[in-house]
Design an enzyme around this catalytic site. Structure first.
Site, PDB file in Angstrom:
ATOM      1  N   ARG A   1     -41.235  32.640  59.585  1.00 56.23           N
ATOM      2  CA  ARG A   1     -42.359  33.575  59.749  1.00 56.23           C
ATOM      3  C   ARG A   1     -41.913  34.807  60.538  1.00 56.23           C
ATOM      4  NH1 ARG A   1     -45.349  32.724  63.754  1.00 56.23           N
ATOM      5  NH2 ARG A   1     -45.751  30.503  63.484  1.00 56.23           N
TER       6      ARG A   1
ATOM      7  N   ASP B   1     -50.705  55.411  50.939  1.00 52.69           N
ATOM      8  CA  ASP B   1     -50.458  54.318  49.996  1.00 52.69           C
ATOM      9  C   ASP B   1     -49.713  54.925  48.804  1.00 52.69           C
ATOM     10  OD1 ASP B   1     -50.643  52.446  47.924  1.00 52.69           O
ATOM     11  OD2 ASP B   1     -52.527  51.633  48.688  1.00 52.69           O
TER      12      ASP B   1
HETATM   13  O1  P1T Z   1     -53.290  43.346  45.211  1.00 51.43           O
HETATM   14  P1  P1T Z   1     -52.512  43.647  46.452  1.00 51.43           P
HETATM   15  O2  P1T Z   1     -51.055  43.393  46.329  1.00 51.43           O
HETATM   16  O3  P1T Z   1     -53.110  43.020  47.680  1.00 51.43           O
HETATM   17  O4  P1T Z   1     -52.577  45.239  46.685  1.00 51.43           O
HETATM   18  C1  P1T Z   1     -53.757  45.928  46.946  1.00 51.43           C
HETATM   19  C2  P1T Z   1     -53.627  47.355  46.492  1.00 51.43           C
HETATM   20  C3  P1T Z   1     -53.309  48.335  47.412  1.00 51.43           C
HETATM   21  N1  P1T Z   1     -53.169  49.628  47.066  1.00 51.43           N
HETATM   22  C4  P1T Z   1     -53.329  50.028  45.785  1.00 51.43           C
HETATM   23  C5  P1T Z   1     -53.191  51.467  45.434  1.00 51.43           C
HETATM   24  C6  P1T Z   1     -53.631  49.086  44.794  1.00 51.43           C
HETATM   25  O5  P1T Z   1     -53.772  49.524  43.533  1.00 51.43           O
HETATM   26  C7  P1T Z   1     -53.793  47.712  45.153  1.00 51.43           C
HETATM   27  C8  P1T Z   1     -54.138  46.673  44.157  1.00 51.43           C
HETATM   28  N2  P1T Z   1     -54.659  47.199  42.967  1.00 51.43           N
HETATM   29  C9  P1T Z   1     -55.062  46.470  41.888  1.00 51.43           C
HETATM   30  C10 P1T Z   1     -55.034  45.135  41.822  1.00 51.43           C
HETATM   31  C11 P1T Z   1     -55.565  47.280  40.762  1.00 51.43           C
HETATM   32  O6  P1T Z   1     -55.704  46.771  39.628  1.00 51.43           O
HETATM   33  O7  P1T Z   1     -55.823  48.478  40.976  1.00 51.43           O
END
Ligand code: P1T
Length: 389
Positions: A56, A181
């Protein structure tokens, strides 16, 4: 920590973090092994073997991924998490206190908005949403307790762009943390840290993993103080990426450059095709001159990525009929994999965003988001053509 800046992108994608181990007794693997051991024995109480104690806290396979990701994002430090949302939560937990105020772009992944509005709001974190395509609105939204600005560029699902450099000048002047992001472009097409961001987050579930078979998230940064706080919380909260998932993500990353090139080539061909279809109202893709921020795209990004959105004429039932007629595209959430996916944000990825908010920012009931894969583009066009007809 090593900096790999002088190498080309694909060289780092293949080699960074995975230099063969030539020490006596090592095997010289050219690919990082999957270190499944959850704990690491030591000869003496005060000497963890090779710096590892418990998976972890740190694991050699995850460490290889974190090093590779940092090299690709031109960051000093990298951290890998069990999902994009776990990465996002750890950023917020590590850098903010209850009562702090966040300014967020009003076009963000629905799950990120849910995290702000339905989870962190319960612990006293406040969020205001603005149209961050206009940096002056950001200046107006700053309050005495504002600590952090959170943007996506291009945004999900409307592919709006934020001028990261202009926003970073405002965040710097006001001592705010800027988080970008970068999921939609991956480190191949955009480097937010170079444009002035403090922290980059990724859902590595998307282009970084690239094969729709591993969920993950990443945080990349060069600020040592923030890194130490994040690393503490990564261990303390425990939402780490497993060794096997780290390996899959490393494997995916090696082909990121060639995949991104093909995603983009196919996406541009499809965007141009859709623009000519009589039953398509509008196509949104930053690589099209019709995109309202085409100039910013050229300046800030080295490519336009593989996601596009378009609006069909008609109503929700027309959109649903179209989606159900497709055979090569899968009707599914997510993006960034080698296979083409298509979805209806209002009913799927952004269903958790209130309808009034969706309508206000432009997510209509006939807005369709496409994650263009790397199949033969003629097959993708033929599939769209038959479904549109
Ligand atoms: O699904 P995850 O790995 O937890 O990521 C979340 C996330 C964060 N930022 C962006 C820009 C994302 O598009 C996503 C997850 N998005 C999808 C599952 C989707 O279909 O848009």
């Amino acid at each position: 920590m090593t900096t790999y800046k002088k190498n080309g992108f694909a060289t780092n994608a293949i080699h960074a973090g995975e230099e063969p181990d030539y020490r006596d007794g090592a095997y010289g693997d050219v690919v990082i092994p999957i270190h499944l051991s959850t704990t690491f024995a030591r000869k003496r109480v005060s000497e963890p073997t090779g710096g590892y104690e418990y998976t972890r806290s740190l694991n050699p396979t995850r460490k290889a991924l974190e090093t590779k990701l940092a090299a690709l994002e031109q960051a000093t430090y990298g951290l890998a998490f069990s999902s994009g949302l776990a990465a996002e939560s750890t950023v917020l937990l590590s850098l903010l206190n209850p009562g702090d105020h966040i300014i967020a772009f009003d076009d963000l992944y629905g799950g990120t908005q849910r995290l702000f509005n339905q989870v962190f709001a319960n612990f006293g974190f406040q969020t205001s949403y603005i149209d961050a395509t206009n940096p002056t609105l950001l200046e107006k939204a700053i309050q005495p307790n504002t600590k952090l600005v959170w943007i996506e560029s291009p945004s999900n699902p409307l592919l709006k762009l934020c001028d990261i450099r202009a926003i970073s000048e405002i965040t710097r002047a006001n001592h705010l943390i800027l988080v970008v992001d970068n999921t939609f472009l991956s480190p191949y097409f955009q480097h937010p840290l170079e444009l002035g961001a403090d922290i980059v987050v990724h859902s590595s579930t998307k282009y970084i993993g690239g094969h729709s078979d591993v969920l993950g998230g990443a945080v990349l940064l060069s600020n040592e103080l923030y890194y130490e706080r994040l690393q503490f919380h990564q261990n303390a909260v425990g939402a780490v990426l497993s060794p096997f998932d780290s390996y899959l993500t490393i494997r995916g990353l090696k082909t990121l450059e060639v995949r991104m090139q093909r995603h983009q080539e196919n996406a541009l061909t499809i965007a141009r095709f859709l623009e000519k279809q009589p039953n398509v109202k509008r196509v949104i893709y930053p690589g099209l001159p019709s995109h309202p921020q085409y100039e910013l795209a050229r300046r800030q990004m080295s490519g336009s990525g593989g996601v596009l959105s378009f609006e069909l004429k008609g109503d929700r039932s027309n959109a649903e009929t179209f989606l159900q007629k497709l055979t090569v595209f899968s009707l599914a959430e997510s993006l960034g994999g080698v296979e083409s996916l298509i979805e209806l944000p209002a009913a799927m990825t952004h269903a958790s965003v209130a309808k009034t908010v969706r309508e206000q920012i432009g997510i209509s009931d006939t807005l369709i988001r496409v994650s263009v894969g790397i199949e033969h583009v003629n097959d993708l066009i033929a599939d769209l053509e038959q479904a549109l007809s």
